[in-house]
Scaffold this active site. Structure first.
Site, PDB file in Angstrom:
ATOM      1  N   MET A 182       0.843  -1.187   0.000  1.00  0.00           N
ATOM      2  CA  MET A 182       0.000   0.000   0.000  1.00  0.00           C
ATOM      3  C   MET A 182       0.879   1.239   0.000  1.00  0.00           C
ATOM      4  O   MET A 182       1.836   1.339   0.773  1.00  0.00           O
ATOM      5  CB  MET A 182      -0.991   0.007   1.160  1.00  0.00           C
ATOM      6  CG  MET A 182      -0.433  -0.034   2.540  1.00  0.00           C
ATOM      7  SD  MET A 182      -1.793   0.025   3.730  1.00  0.00           S
ATOM      8  CE  MET A 182      -0.893  -0.001   5.279  1.00  0.00           C
ATOM      9  N   ARG A 236      -3.674  -2.279  11.296  1.00  0.00           N
ATOM     10  CA  ARG A 236      -3.387  -1.775  12.640  1.00  0.00           C
ATOM     11  C   ARG A 236      -3.497  -2.881  13.683  1.00  0.00           C
ATOM     12  O   ARG A 236      -2.700  -2.946  14.620  1.00  0.00           O
ATOM     13  CB  ARG A 236      -4.303  -0.600  12.961  1.00  0.00           C
ATOM     14  CG  ARG A 236      -3.878   0.669  12.218  1.00  0.00           C
ATOM     15  CD  ARG A 236      -4.852   1.811  12.353  1.00  0.00           C
ATOM     16  NE  ARG A 236      -4.284   3.005  11.709  1.00  0.00           N
ATOM     17  CZ  ARG A 236      -4.933   4.128  11.503  1.00  0.00           C
ATOM     18  NH1 ARG A 236      -6.207   4.237  11.877  1.00  0.00           N
ATOM     19  NH2 ARG A 236      -4.342   5.151  10.909  1.00  0.00           N
ATOM     20  N   TYR A 253       4.651   2.959  12.430  1.00  0.00           N
ATOM     21  CA  TYR A 253       3.910   2.855  11.165  1.00  0.00           C
ATOM     22  C   TYR A 253       2.453   2.456  11.371  1.00  0.00           C
ATOM     23  O   TYR A 253       2.055   2.072  12.453  1.00  0.00           O
ATOM     24  CB  TYR A 253       4.615   1.992  10.139  1.00  0.00           C
ATOM     25  CG  TYR A 253       4.919   0.538  10.431  1.00  0.00           C
ATOM     26  CD1 TYR A 253       4.361  -0.181  11.478  1.00  0.00           C
ATOM     27  CD2 TYR A 253       5.818  -0.140   9.599  1.00  0.00           C
ATOM     28  CE1 TYR A 253       4.658  -1.504  11.679  1.00  0.00           C
ATOM     29  CE2 TYR A 253       6.116  -1.473   9.791  1.00  0.00           C
ATOM     30  CZ  TYR A 253       5.541  -2.152  10.832  1.00  0.00           C
ATOM     31  OH  TYR A 253       5.842  -3.473  11.025  1.00  0.00           O
ATOM     32  N   GLU A 254       1.679   2.599  10.290  1.00  0.00           N
ATOM     33  CA  GLU A 254       0.218   2.426  10.314  1.00  0.00           C
ATOM     34  C   GLU A 254      -0.460   3.402  11.284  1.00  0.00           C
ATOM     35  O   GLU A 254      -1.474   3.072  11.897  1.00  0.00           O
ATOM     36  CB  GLU A 254      -0.163   0.986  10.671  1.00  0.00           C
ATOM     37  CG  GLU A 254       0.437  -0.057   9.759  1.00  0.00           C
ATOM     38  CD  GLU A 254       0.068   0.129   8.305  1.00  0.00           C
ATOM     39  OE1 GLU A 254      -0.936   0.799   8.027  1.00  0.00           O
ATOM     40  OE2 GLU A 254       0.795  -0.398   7.441  1.00  0.00           O
ATOM     41  N   GLY A 255       0.099   4.587  11.406  1.00  0.00           N
ATOM     42  CA  GLY A 255      -0.436   5.594  12.319  1.00  0.00           C
ATOM     43  C   GLY A 255       0.296   5.542  13.637  1.00  0.00           C
ATOM     44  O   GLY A 255       0.230   4.537  14.350  1.00  0.00           O
TER      45      GLY A 255
END
Length: 590
Positions: A163, A296, A435-437
């Site tokens: 992604m 997440r 990562y991923e927020g």
């Protein structure tokens, strides 16, 4: 370096005794045939693959790393062969739909396998995890033609997924991204731009890499409301499904990272490449979040898996290392005899086992959300998963990183050198907090978006379940000592929750200031809840559990309540202090 051993016994205890997973699956028409004997066999085989194939590549992959040669990423020695074996065995399609070649097993099984992958070789585990996330976004939002063209090969591991969100100027605020997409006469799009930090962006393990790219179409609204999602294959796919010409996608560079060296994190260039829209125009972020939310939860499990691997090394070393004298041992004692080492190991273990239980609880809710025939039950489960997603992601990676540092500390100087692998676990675990927020953003999501979810009903329902467990536990003499500390802490959590939703701490700055502490407090209560459930389940088990297993659960639960849960008092005080001292200084005084 010690071997990796998958925690199958503990996983089966959770499925069989704590959460009675077979009863949950019996409510789900597509899953009712799944029995625990079959699931145990799957977990055992997964554990064997992770121990025998992936774990031996973990250290060597870290040392060798990935390299960029003539525009192509080369993975470390042994990774391509491991990927071939992994894919041929069907491990990449456990929870994927059968119509595209998957096995449609419960998400619960998939998440437990994810823990093993993360613990044995995190860099490798990201390849199937990202591919699965891309498949789920395509399945949920793409046209049928795109699903038919791409999903079978991605699920089979012939192709992999990535992604592409982040740009140099657009990280957490994706509304700033500049990548563009212009329509072509044939219905496809021309995508132009550059992305950074793209995990699995390119490699030599599969025939194709399928990129899901966020971009703006002409006349798109500004900000996040003007983002669309595009499927851009590294190699174009012909109408008959065969591979055609290379797309105009290239690797600009490999990132030089602190950890996960065997995972290719790429700068990707999309130079007027061909792509196909996934979902509706300007609705790309919503489509991508199908992938992001699942990722997440996967990232949270990464924190858990690496922490458990670090624990295994630490406890092995502590049993073998002779150092100093203990009042309870004759002669030179192994360091596990010393109270401080035992405290460190129990701090790790009390987190790991509670976190694993919370993951299984959440995964079963995900299965209800997807498969339950009753729409009301599906919505309640969806709200539960939404509430817990930021908690799983942030808390398990925060506590997981702390656990790897503790594991390193047990080994002293040997933890700082490469030989035992502890320093790699510390480096690898660190990325999961980012990562991923980032975890700070996850905390904001919990406080600002998830607490008011369904007018506050989701969080009230969650707290009510904890109270129900506490009431039931009064009948178990082994759990009674656990009730008061957890109940007292739950009351603290409920009090600050009300204040944050619509009370004296509901202002933007106060919520922002409280968010990280609140998420940690929420996690501590959740871990405590899991410990009460595990202790009562060990008493009520219909299976004869080994005495040592039961004794371990009871003692570790007591340690958690006495030595870890008390952190809640300080967190509550910090939350209640509000934002005034944080916001007092002008910018230039920092």
């Amino acid at each position: 370096m010690p071997e990796y051993k998958a925690p199958v016994e503990d996983m089966m205890f959770l499925l069989r005794d704590v959460f009675r997973a077979e009863e949950v699956f019996a409510e789900l028409p597509e899953q009712k045939e799944n029995d625990l004997d079959t699931i145990k066999s799957i977990l055992e085989e997964s554990g064997k693959f992770c121990s025998e194939v992936l774990h031996p590549l973990n250290a060597t992959g870290d040392i060798e790393g990935c390299r960029l040669e003539n525009g192509v990423v080369k993975t470390p020695k042994g990774f391509a062969e491991a990927w071939k074996s992994f894919s041929e065995a069907g491990w990449g399609g456990l929870s994927a739909p059968t119509e595209y070649g998957g096995q449609n097993l419960p998400r619960t099984v998939q998440i437990l396998v994810d823990e093993m992958l993360s613990g044995s070789n995190l860099s490798f585990g990201l390849f199937p995890g990202l591919t699965r996330g891309a498949c789920e976004a395509i399945e949920a939002h793409a046209t049928q033609d795109l699903k038919d063209a791409y999903l079978p090969n991605m699920i089979a591991g012939v192709w992999t997924g990535a992604m592409a969100l982040t740009e140099g100027n657009a990280g957490s605020d994706l509304g700033l991204l500049k990548t563009t997409a212009v329509p072509r006469p044939d219905g496809s799009w021309t995508v132009t731009g550059s992305k950074i930090f793209i995990s699995s962006g390119d490699h030599d393990m599969a025939e194709n890499v399928i990129h899901l790219v966020l971009a703006r179409i002409p006349d798109a609204p500004p900000g996040t409301k003007g983002i669309s999602l595009f499927l851009c294959p590294k190699i174009l796919v012909n109408a008959d499904g065969s591979l055609g010409e290379p797309n105009n996608i290239s690797v600009g560079a490999l990132e030089h990272k602190m950890g996960i060296h065997a995972q290719p994190t790429c700068t990707m260039n999309y130079d007027e490449c061909q792509g196909w829209m996934v979902g509706e125009p300007n609705r790309g972020l919503a489509a991508m979040f199908t992938m992001m939310n699942a990722e997440r939860l996967f990232v949270g499990v990464q924190g858990l898996g690496v922490a458990h691997a670090s624990y295994q090394t630490a406890v092995t070393y502590a049993r073998e290392r002779l150092q100093g004298r203990s009042p309870n041992r004759a002669g030179t004692a192994p360091i596990i005899a010393h109270a401080d080492i035992r405290r460190t190991l129990l701090s790790m273990q009390s987190f790991i086992e509670a976190a694993r239980a919370l993951v299984v609880y959440t995964a079963l809710e995900m299965d209800r959300e997807k498969f339950h025939p009753d729409a009301t039950v599906r919505q309640q489960a969806a709200d539960s998963v939404a509430l817990l997603t930021p908690v799983i992601k942030a808390a398990l990676t925060d506590f997981g990183f702390e656990a790897t540092v503790n594991g390193q500390q047990v080994l002293g100087g040997h933890g700082y050198i490469r030989e035992w692998g502890q320093e790699q676990y510390v480096r690898d675990a660190r990325i999961a907090m980012i990562y991923e927020g980032t975890n700070g953003i996850q905390a904001q999501d919990l406080v600002v978006r998830k607490l008011p979810l369904a007018e506050g009903q989701a969080v009230r329902t969650y707290f009510a379940q904890i109270r129900e467990t506490l009431e039931t536990a009064r009948n178990d003499r082994h759990a009674t000592t656990l009730i008061t500390p957890l109940q007292t802490t739950l009351e603290k959590l409920e009090s600050v929750t009300v204040r944050l939703i619509d009370g004296d701490l509901s202002g933007p700055d106060d919520r922002n200031a409280a968010a990280v502490d609140y998420l940690r407090l929420f996690a501590l209560v959740s871990y405590g809840w899991m410990w009460v459930r595990m202790v009562t389940a060990s008493t009520d088990s219909e299976t004869i559990l080994p005495d040592a297993f039961v004794q371990h659960k009871r003692a570790t639960a007591t340690f958690f309540m006495e030595r870890v849960l008390p952190q809640a008092a300080a967190l509550t005080q910090q939350i209640g202090a509000g934002a005034s001292s944080i916001m007092a200084l002008p910018d230039e005084m920092f």
